[in-house]
Design a protein around this motif. Structure first.
Motif, PDB file in Angstrom:
ATOM      1  N   ALA A   2     -18.758  -6.042   6.345  1.00  0.00           N
ATOM      2  CA  ALA A   2     -19.125  -7.215   5.581  1.00  0.00           C
ATOM      3  C   ALA A   2     -18.379  -7.231   4.253  1.00  0.00           C
ATOM      4  CB  ALA A   2     -20.627  -7.224   5.327  1.00  0.00           C
ATOM      5  N   GLU A   3     -18.030  -8.417   3.797  1.00  0.00           N
ATOM      6  CA  GLU A   3     -17.355  -8.581   2.521  1.00  0.00           C
ATOM      7  C   GLU A   3     -18.401  -8.756   1.429  1.00  0.00           C
ATOM      8  OE1 GLU A   3     -13.994  -8.524   2.093  1.00  0.00           O
ATOM      9  OE2 GLU A   3     -13.758  -8.117   4.214  1.00  0.00           O
ATOM     10  N   PRO A   4     -18.611  -7.762   0.542  1.00  0.00           N
ATOM     11  CA  PRO A   4     -19.616  -7.862  -0.495  1.00  0.00           C
ATOM     12  C   PRO A   4     -19.383  -8.991  -1.489  1.00  0.00           C
ATOM     13  CG  PRO A   4     -18.951  -5.591  -0.212  1.00  0.00           C
ATOM     14  CD  PRO A   4     -18.027  -6.440   0.599  1.00  0.00           C
ATOM     15  N   GLU A   5     -18.141  -9.325  -1.781  1.00  0.00           N
ATOM     16  CA  GLU A   5     -17.849 -10.412  -2.695  1.00  0.00           C
ATOM     17  C   GLU A   5     -16.479 -10.951  -2.370  1.00  0.00           C
ATOM     18  OE1 GLU A   5     -16.219  -8.304  -6.635  1.00  0.00           O
ATOM     19  OE2 GLU A   5     -18.318  -7.875  -6.216  1.00  0.00           O
ATOM     20  N   THR A   6     -16.103 -12.049  -2.983  1.00  0.00           N
ATOM     21  CA  THR A   6     -14.856 -12.698  -2.611  1.00  0.00           C
ATOM     22  C   THR A   6     -13.783 -12.518  -3.680  1.00  0.00           C
ATOM     23  OG1 THR A   6     -15.646 -14.765  -3.542  1.00  0.00           O
ATOM     24  CG2 THR A   6     -15.993 -14.419  -1.166  1.00  0.00           C
ATOM     25  N   ASN A   7     -13.334 -11.304  -3.885  1.00  0.00           N
ATOM     26  CA  ASN A   7     -12.179 -11.035  -4.736  1.00  0.00           C
ATOM     27  C   ASN A   7     -10.931 -11.167  -3.893  1.00  0.00           C
ATOM     28  OD1 ASN A   7     -13.785 -10.442  -6.885  1.00  0.00           O
ATOM     29  ND2 ASN A   7     -13.478  -8.248  -6.814  1.00  0.00           N
ATOM     30  N   ASN A   8      -9.831 -11.510  -4.503  1.00  0.00           N
ATOM     31  CA  ASN A   8      -8.573 -11.614  -3.785  1.00  0.00           C
ATOM     32  C   ASN A   8      -7.750 -10.369  -4.079  1.00  0.00           C
ATOM     33  OD1 ASN A   8      -6.268 -12.355  -2.500  1.00  0.00           O
ATOM     34  ND2 ASN A   8      -6.101 -14.362  -3.482  1.00  0.00           N
ATOM     35  N   LEU A   9      -7.555  -9.526  -3.050  1.00  0.00           N
ATOM     36  CA  LEU A   9      -6.847  -8.258  -3.227  1.00  0.00           C
ATOM     37  C   LEU A   9      -5.414  -8.477  -3.697  1.00  0.00           C
ATOM     38  CD1 LEU A   9      -7.130  -5.212  -3.008  1.00  0.00           C
ATOM     39  CD2 LEU A   9      -6.399  -5.362  -0.642  1.00  0.00           C
ATOM     40  N   GLU A  10      -4.801  -9.610  -3.285  1.00  0.00           N
ATOM     41  CA  GLU A  10      -3.435  -9.869  -3.691  1.00  0.00           C
ATOM     42  C   GLU A  10      -3.332 -10.077  -5.197  1.00  0.00           C
ATOM     43  OE1 GLU A  10      -4.839 -11.765  -1.017  1.00  0.00           O
ATOM     44  OE2 GLU A  10      -4.042 -10.254   0.342  1.00  0.00           O
ATOM     45  N   GLN A  11      -4.400 -10.547  -5.828  1.00  0.00           N
ATOM     46  CA  GLN A  11      -4.390 -10.780  -7.265  1.00  0.00           C
ATOM     47  C   GLN A  11      -4.573  -9.486  -8.047  1.00  0.00           C
ATOM     48  OE1 GLN A  11      -7.447 -13.690  -7.891  1.00  0.00           O
ATOM     49  NE2 GLN A  11      -6.165 -15.386  -7.211  1.00  0.00           N
ATOM     50  N   GLN A  12      -5.069  -8.448  -7.410  1.00  0.00           N
ATOM     51  CA  GLN A  12      -5.263  -7.172  -8.070  1.00  0.00           C
ATOM     52  C   GLN A  12      -4.059  -6.282  -7.820  1.00  0.00           C
ATOM     53  OE1 GLN A  12      -8.977  -5.972  -6.159  1.00  0.00           O
ATOM     54  NE2 GLN A  12      -9.955  -6.102  -8.166  1.00  0.00           N
ATOM     55  N   THR A  13      -3.684  -5.524  -8.817  1.00  0.00           N
ATOM     56  CA  THR A  13      -2.621  -4.546  -8.659  1.00  0.00           C
ATOM     57  C   THR A  13      -3.248  -3.247  -8.182  1.00  0.00           C
ATOM     58  OG1 THR A  13      -1.401  -5.564 -10.462  1.00  0.00           O
ATOM     59  CG2 THR A  13      -0.765  -3.330  -9.831  1.00  0.00           C
ATOM     60  N   ILE A  14      -2.777  -2.770  -7.047  1.00  0.00           N
ATOM     61  CA  ILE A  14      -3.296  -1.524  -6.489  1.00  0.00           C
ATOM     62  C   ILE A  14      -2.656  -0.363  -7.244  1.00  0.00           C
ATOM     63  CG2 ILE A  14      -3.494  -0.094  -4.413  1.00  0.00           C
ATOM     64  CD1 ILE A  14      -5.053  -2.729  -4.264  1.00  0.00           C
ATOM     65  N   PRO A  15      -3.463   0.512  -7.849  1.00  0.00           N
ATOM     66  CA  PRO A  15      -2.891   1.656  -8.562  1.00  0.00           C
ATOM     67  C   PRO A  15      -2.124   2.577  -7.614  1.00  0.00           C
ATOM     68  CG  PRO A  15      -5.254   1.456  -8.992  1.00  0.00           C
ATOM     69  CD  PRO A  15      -4.914   0.493  -7.904  1.00  0.00           C
ATOM     70  N   LYS A  16      -1.114   3.231  -8.151  1.00  0.00           N
ATOM     71  CA  LYS A  16      -0.297   4.137  -7.343  1.00  0.00           C
ATOM     72  C   LYS A  16      -1.118   5.281  -6.767  1.00  0.00           C
ATOM     73  CE  LYS A  16       4.087   3.211  -9.552  1.00  0.00           C
ATOM     74  NZ  LYS A  16       5.220   3.741 -10.316  1.00  0.00           N
ATOM     75  N   VAL A  17      -2.188   5.660  -7.455  1.00  0.00           N
ATOM     76  CA  VAL A  17      -3.014   6.766  -6.956  1.00  0.00           C
ATOM     77  C   VAL A  17      -3.571   6.440  -5.571  1.00  0.00           C
ATOM     78  CG1 VAL A  17      -5.177   6.034  -8.080  1.00  0.00           C
ATOM     79  CG2 VAL A  17      -4.798   8.448  -7.569  1.00  0.00           C
ATOM     80  N   ILE A  18      -3.844   5.173  -5.301  1.00  0.00           N
ATOM     81  CA  ILE A  18      -4.351   4.765  -3.975  1.00  0.00           C
ATOM     82  C   ILE A  18      -3.278   5.025  -2.925  1.00  0.00           C
ATOM     83  CG2 ILE A  18      -5.179   2.814  -2.596  1.00  0.00           C
ATOM     84  CD1 ILE A  18      -7.142   3.649  -4.801  1.00  0.00           C
ATOM     85  N   THR A  19      -2.054   4.630  -3.223  1.00  0.00           N
ATOM     86  CA  THR A  19      -0.942   4.843  -2.291  1.00  0.00           C
ATOM     87  C   THR A  19      -0.689   6.330  -2.083  1.00  0.00           C
ATOM     88  OG1 THR A  19       0.057   2.794  -3.060  1.00  0.00           O
ATOM     89  CG2 THR A  19       1.483   4.305  -1.861  1.00  0.00           C
TER      90      THR A  19
END
Length: 199
Positions: A2-19
């Motif tokens: 389930a999607e808890p809220e409707t944020n747009n992942l493309e608008q967020q910058t994914i930190p390098k630590v995630i990668t």
């Protein structure tokens, strides 16, 4: 999930630590999957019946998107995950347990590090599990860690450096004719801790 809220992942910058973290854990899980075919291992509460269909990277990006915890929380989650694996050597990270270990380590790290964090029910929704299971995983993780959650700045920096070096290391690459070592743990208490990270 389930999607808890409707944020747009493309608008967020994914930190390098995630990668970096997802790349490392993917290689460790694949390596341990291969090894586990030849060795017996303990089945824990983190072990799923099947491999999740979502990739480790997508799962970490999902957690980042919805949990709103700081990027440093993911480094602390890695430290805690590493300590857990060291203290529970019969339960190595593999494709069947890595997702549950990740959501639990991020939950515990967020509660320890961040001033504002979501409750277990919310993390359960983000992780695609029940609240009851999230509660059980958290307790098992904390007891498995011996409640050792504190991370000193030197350890934090060492793990950041290690993640960065692991990102440069591809399993198929060789340095001076030697394959790169794929590892997920080292002993932070030893005086040669920095030397263990060298290739």
């Amino acid at each position: 999930m389930a999607e808890p809220e409707t944020n747009n992942l493309e608008q967020q910058t994914i930190p390098k630590v995630i990668t970096f973290l997802s790349s490392l854990l993917q290689r460790v899980a694949e390596s341990n999957d291969h090894i586990c075919r030849f060795q017996s291992q303990k089945i824990s509460v983190f072990h799923g019946l099947t491999r999740p269909t979502i990739s480790i990277r997508s799962y970490l990006e999902r957690i980042f998107k919805y949990a709103n915890c700081s990027p440093s929380c993911f480094v602390v989650a890695y430290v805690c995950l590493d300590r857990f694996v060291q203290m529970q050597p019969s339960s190595p990270i593999n494709s069947f347990n890595v997702h549950r270990l990740l959501i639990t380590s991020v939950l515990v790290s967020a509660k320890f590090m961040d001033d504002i964090y979501y409750n277990n029910a919310y993390y359960a929704k983000v992780g695609g599990i029940s609240t009851v299971e999230m509660n059980v995983l958290e307790l098992d993780f904390l007891f498995g860690l011996g409640f050792q959650l504190n991370v000193i700045p030197a350890t934090f920096h060492t793990y950041c450096s290690f993640l960065q070096r692991e990102m440069w290391a591809e399993p198929s690459l060789n340095i001076n004719g030697r394959p790169l070592k794929i590892q997920c743990s080292f002993n932070e208490d030893e005086p040669t801790h920095q030397q263990q990270l060298a290739v």
